[in-house]
Structures are given as C-alpha cells and as structure tokens.
Design a protein around this motif. Structure first.
Motif, mmCIF file in Angstrom:
data_model
loop_
_atom_site.group_PDB
_atom_site.id
_atom_site.type_symbol
_atom_site.label_atom_id
_atom_site.label_comp_id
_atom_site.label_asym_id
_atom_site.label_seq_id
_atom_site.Cartn_x
_atom_site.Cartn_y
_atom_site.Cartn_z
ATOM 1 N N UNK A 56 43.249 43.327 40.608
ATOM 2 C CA UNK A 56 43.901 44.440 39.908
ATOM 3 C C UNK A 56 44.014 44.216 38.239
ATOM 4 N N UNK A 57 43.807 42.961 38.050
ATOM 5 C CA UNK A 57 44.003 42.857 36.708
ATOM 6 C C UNK A 57 42.433 42.590 35.742
ATOM 7 N N UNK A 58 41.613 42.753 36.532
ATOM 8 C CA UNK A 58 40.063 42.483 36.027
ATOM 9 C C UNK A 58 39.909 43.812 34.877
ATOM 10 N N UNK A 59 38.968 43.220 33.961
ATOM 11 C CA UNK A 59 38.604 44.103 32.759
ATOM 12 C C UNK A 59 37.280 44.891 33.441
ATOM 13 N N UNK A 60 36.912 44.375 34.457
ATOM 14 C CA UNK A 60 35.525 44.702 34.831
ATOM 15 C C UNK A 60 35.711 45.712 36.137
ATOM 16 N N UNK A 61 34.442 46.586 36.166
ATOM 17 C CA UNK A 61 34.312 47.300 37.520
ATOM 18 C C UNK A 61 33.474 46.337 38.317
ATOM 19 N N UNK A 62 33.519 46.047 39.489
ATOM 20 C CA UNK A 62 32.898 45.475 40.360
ATOM 21 C C UNK A 62 31.893 45.982 41.275
ATOM 22 N N UNK A 63 30.576 45.728 41.294
ATOM 23 C CA UNK A 63 29.814 46.170 42.149
ATOM 24 C C UNK A 63 30.220 46.057 43.649
ATOM 25 N N UNK A 64 29.349 46.818 44.570
ATOM 26 C CA UNK A 64 29.940 46.770 45.994
ATOM 27 C C UNK A 64 28.754 46.472 46.705
ATOM 28 N N UNK A 65 28.986 45.596 47.832
ATOM 29 C CA UNK A 65 28.105 45.393 48.969
ATOM 30 C C UNK A 65 28.686 46.023 50.177
ATOM 31 N N UNK A 66 27.990 46.428 50.944
ATOM 32 C CA UNK A 66 28.368 46.973 52.224
ATOM 33 C C UNK A 66 27.550 46.229 53.221
ATOM 34 N N UNK A 67 28.230 45.808 54.453
ATOM 35 C CA UNK A 67 27.798 44.640 55.378
ATOM 36 C C UNK A 67 27.794 45.367 56.702
ATOM 37 N N UNK A 68 26.880 45.071 57.710
ATOM 38 C CA UNK A 68 26.722 45.327 58.883
ATOM 39 C C UNK A 68 26.570 43.670 59.878
ATOM 40 N N UNK A 83 32.560 35.853 51.541
ATOM 41 C CA UNK A 83 33.308 35.185 50.430
ATOM 42 C C UNK A 83 32.553 34.750 49.458
ATOM 43 N N UNK A 84 31.171 34.144 49.591
ATOM 44 C CA UNK A 84 30.495 33.396 48.399
ATOM 45 C C UNK A 84 29.992 34.626 47.550
ATOM 46 N N UNK A 85 29.812 35.983 48.132
ATOM 47 C CA UNK A 85 29.213 37.323 47.136
ATOM 48 C C UNK A 85 30.599 37.366 46.535
ATOM 49 N N UNK A 86 31.588 37.575 47.036
ATOM 50 C CA UNK A 86 32.854 37.806 46.363
ATOM 51 C C UNK A 86 33.193 36.938 45.362
ATOM 52 N N UNK A 87 33.046 35.697 45.483
ATOM 53 C CA UNK A 87 33.160 34.848 44.347
ATOM 54 C C UNK A 87 32.294 34.997 43.262
ATOM 55 N N UNK A 88 31.357 35.585 43.327
ATOM 56 C CA UNK A 88 30.385 35.991 42.393
ATOM 57 C C UNK A 88 30.726 37.334 41.462
ATOM 58 N N UNK A 89 31.714 38.019 42.131
ATOM 59 C CA UNK A 89 32.243 39.118 41.686
ATOM 60 C C UNK A 89 32.019 40.474 42.250
#
Length: 269
Positions: A56-68, A83-89
């Motif tokens: 919410x306070x990020x100054x960036x737009x974060x890319x998306x990964x959809x998972x099956x 969570x590992x991917x999320x930790x990389x933004x």
C-alpha cells in the motif's frame, strides 16, 4: 619447519583449493535467496494472493504471476515458492481450485487484480503492474500455465512439469519449460515434446537434476532460483537475471549441478 613457512604453505593450499573448487552458480546466491520484501497472504474465495506486505505504501507497480496447482493441490502446498516470488516484489495470484487445467481461475485472478488496482479503497490501488504478467503452475497447473499463455495479457510462461492437456501452439510469449530428471508422473520426454513444439516462440527446456515430480512441493529447493530469475528477467527486465538464460554460456546452461539437461531453441536470445 618454521611457523612462518607452515603458514605460507597453508595459505597457498587454500588459494589452490579455492581455484579448483567448482564455481557456485551466480543465481544460487541471489535469486535463490529471499528477496528484500516482507510478505503477506490474502485468502479469497477464488484465489489466494502472496504479495509484498507494505504494498500500500510502495512507490512501485508490482508485476503479477498467476499460478495453477497440481491435481488435487492447493496454494498452501506451494506456499514456500509463492512467498519466495512475493519476497522478490511480485504479486502472486494462486488459483484455489484443485483442478486448474482450463485456467479459468487464473484468468479471474488477473481480472480481480485489475479491479483492485482501480479501487481507491484497495491496498493494491495503483500498485499492480498489469503490463507485466506471467503464468506458472505445476503438473496440471503447468498445463494451465500453457493454456493461460494464450491470453494476450500474459507476457511469459513457466510451466513446471506440465501435464499433457494443453496446446503450446496457441502461446505467443517466451516459455521456460521445466522438467524433473526422475519424474515418473510427467516424464521429461513429455516436457521435451512441448519444447520441441514451441519452435514459434523463444523457448528453453530445463531439466532439474535429481528432481522427481514432488521436489517443487513444500521447500522448492532447486526450483526457487531459476523460476525467480526467469520472472525477474521477463517481467522486471533484470539484466543479471537475463544472463541466466541468454546466450549459449548462460547461467543455467553451464550449471550442471542443478540441471541435467538444458536446451534453447533458435529464437531464445
């Protein structure tokens, strides 16, 4: 023998041993390590989100990964990798369904994030990079990643040990197809068949040494670094990550510790 001479010999031995030791792949100390973001999880009816906690306070737009998920699986089974991917933004939208092959829930995840990005009341407002979206999944979910790869909103796919019910001819974005050397459920030959059929797109086949069908479940181990590097390269433009895949001497190409077979087609950079 004098103390000074013994010290000199020990130092020389250490230098020689260091020079002769197998090199640690560059990605092992970077992309396989947790990223700079603390993470959070939001469980919804259709999808579970894994994302940077302070988005919410990020100054960036974060890319998306959809998972099956694999057959009968749920996002919780793959929690460590997501969570590992999320930790990389990345914002990871994981379909909750145990039958993801059609990719319906994965597409709905993109729709939901687009709505959240446009909603001033959402913590994701203005934070979702909808111009950079990847698709991934394991087993049946790997096939779903190929199916969803035909969606024009997708920029890259990463099917992990994908099941057979997909048509890669419909995909028009770069693909990293991952197999397990000792996978007795989705044999490496089946993943190679997708790779061989992907001659119309940049495609890479990477077979993880010693991996069976469930190595990626729980602690993703050898899958963490290359998958993170792939999405950092494709969705973030990370030049260090690109070096893991570009050129005949690419990082994964020379990493025989992690991979038993790596192939790159003529369209791969």
């Amino acid at each position: 023998m004098s103390r000074r001479l013994r010290a000199a010999i020990c130092a020389a031995t250490l230098v020689v041993a260091t020079l002769l030791a197998p090199a640690t792949p560059a990605h092992a100390a970077t992309f396989g390590d947790p990223g700079p973001y603390a993470t959070a999880v939001q469980i919804g009816a259709v999808n579970t989100l894994y994302y940077p906690r302070d988005i919410a306070s990020s100054t960036l737009r974060h890319p998306v990964i959809v998972w099956g998920n694999g057959t009968g699986g749920a996002p919780l089974v793959y929690r460590d990798l997501l969570l590992h991917w999320a930790s990389h933004g990345f914002i990871v939208s994981a379909a909750n369904t145990p039958a993801s092959n059609l990719g319906i829930s994965m597409r709905l995840g993109i729709d939901a994030l687009a709505q959240a990005d446009a909603d001033p009341a959402s913590p994701f407002h203005g934070k979702v990079d909808l111009e950079h979206i990847g698709a991934s999944g394991h087993s049946q979910g790997g096939a779903a990643a190929i199916v969803v790869g035909a969606d024009p909103r997708i920029d890259a796919i990463l099917p992990i040990q994908p099941g057979p019910l997909a048509d890669i001819d419909a995909v028009h974005v770069p693909a990293l197809l991952m197999a397990g050397q000792y996978d007795l459920i989705v044999f490496p030959a089946l993943v190679k068949a997708f790779y061989n059929d992907a001659d119309h797109i940049p495609a890479i086949y990477a077979e993880v040494r010693g991996a069976d069908h469930f190595t990626v479940v729980g602690d993703p181990g050898p899958f963490a670094a290359p998958t993170t590097a792939w999405f950092r390269y494709q969705l973030m433009g990370d030049t260090a990550a690109r070096a893991q895949f570009a050129g005949p001497a690419c990082g994964i190409c020379t990493d025989s510790r992690t991979f038993s077979d790596v192939r790159r087609n003529a369209l791969a950079p």
